[in-house]
Design a protein around this motif. Structure first.
Motif: not given
Length: 376
Positions: A35-36, A38-41, A193
């Motif tokens: 998850i981390v 993912h949000y850090a791309h 994305g």
């Protein structure tokens, strides 16, 4: 796991059940890392994020895992099978219809695999000082799971082998999207994305994915096919898709979950790895990946005028990274991701066959005769 195969011994079943709670706890830790990421791309966030997170925690706290802990193989195989089924479903008649147009690039790929395998072997054996089995299987330009399994059976140092294979994928799927993003001036791949599924996929598709994965595992394990946990479901899904029996699609959350389990299992392999060894492995990986990308770029430049394909798409097709990420990058470049996937599936199959030949012909001494680990 197979219905027609002997049932697991009670002791094996008890061991599996005892190991499952810790495996699930590790997967939860891996999910947090995913998850981390993912949000850090990050590219391939749920696989690489879970791998990094679990590797970091187990590296800093080596006593968190029992001595000689092994992630439950049967548990992991199901999730690898679902990834295989998802990839195999991308092989359609439209994709096969383009085989004549990509025959030259496929022929070049047939040369790419043994050439890079040989060059990598020289890098890891002559420069890195690894023993022959560790150097050979560390240099595999694909087939991560099969390389580790076959290498272990041949007497390679599994920790060294796992680290080098992880670094190969990590560097390619991280550096190539970043490099192309800088070249084009905008993000490409999963960092942008983009998903392989253009539309939302409902939960009703999940049973078919699981069924294909299980059937592929049951059949191909008994046939002793190399990398059966991936190749078996992949072939079964391709057959089902091409025959029109069913549409095989996996929701994005299921694919992410599979990546978490796979990344978590790989992350446990880093337990006990010290910084000095990791630095050496990283330096060798930079040299190895740089060599493979250079060979791929040379081949792409040489055949692009003949095939009419864009050089950057050919470069993606020859880059020895993750199948999913390479397809995502192609999608962001308005190229056919299935064609790129076909190249990478062919690369993986070629590599797996080559590893299987090396294993069956016993090119390396018996593990009992090995004098020590891979000298990492």
């Amino acid at each position: 796991m197979a219905c027609s195969a002997p049932r697991p011994a009670p002791n094996d079943l008890n061991a599996f059940l005892k190991s499952l709670p810790l495996a699930l706890a590790l997967c939860l830790l891996g999910l947090i890392g995913g998850i981390v990421a993912h949000y850090a791309h990050f590219p391939l966030p749920y696989m690489l994020g879970s791998l990094f997170c679990v590797a970091l925690v187990t590296g800093l706290m080596p006593r968190a895992l029992p001595q000689n802990y092994r992630f439950p193989e049967h548990f992991r195989s199901i999730f690898i099978g679902m990834i295989g089924a998802t990839i195999g479903a991308k092989i359609t008649w439209d994709v096969l219809g383009q085989l004549p147009q990509v025959s030259l690039s496929m022929a070049a790929l047939t040369l790419f695999v043994p050439l890079t395998q040989w060059l990598n072997f020289l890098i890891f054996h002559k420069i890195g000082g690894y023993d022959r089995p560790t150097a050979f299987f560390s240099g595999s330009p694909g087939g991560l799971i099969e390389a580790i399994v076959s290498g272990e059976a041949a007497g390679a140092d599994v920790r060294v082998l796992a680290v080098q294979q992880f670094l190969r994928i990590i560097m390619v799927v991280t550096c190539l999207p970043i490099g192309l993003s800088l070249y084009y001036g905008h993000p490409v791949g999963s960092a942008a994305g983009i998903s392989l599924n253009r539309t939302a996929v409902g939960v009703e598709h999940v049973p078919a994915v699981i069924a294909i994965a299980v059937v592929g595992l049951l059949i191909f394990r008994r046939l002793h096919i190399p990398a059966s946990q991936l190749i078996g479901p992949l072939i079964c899904a391709a057959i089902v898709t091409l025959s029109g029996l069913s549409v095989i699609q996996a929701p994005s959350w299921l694919i992410s979950g599979c990546q978490v389990v796979i990344g978590t299992s790989l992350g446990t392999r880093f337990a006990g790895m010290d910084l000095k060894r990791l630095v050496k492995a990283t330096g060798l990986s930079i040299l190895s990946v740089g060599t493979m990308v250079a060979v791929g770029l040379a081949m792409a430049l040489s055949i692009a005028p003949i095939t009419g394909q864009h050089m950057d798409v050919l470069l993606i097709s020859f880059s020895p990274g993750g199948v999913t990420e390479m397809a995502l990058i192609a999608l962001s470049l308005n190229a056919n991701p299935a064609v790129v996937t076909l190249h990478h599936l062919y690369r993986i199959i070629l590599t797996v066959v080559m590893l299987g030949v090396a294993k069956r012909r016993q090119w390396f001494p018996n593990p009992a005769d090995q004098q020590g680990p891979g000298k990492l």
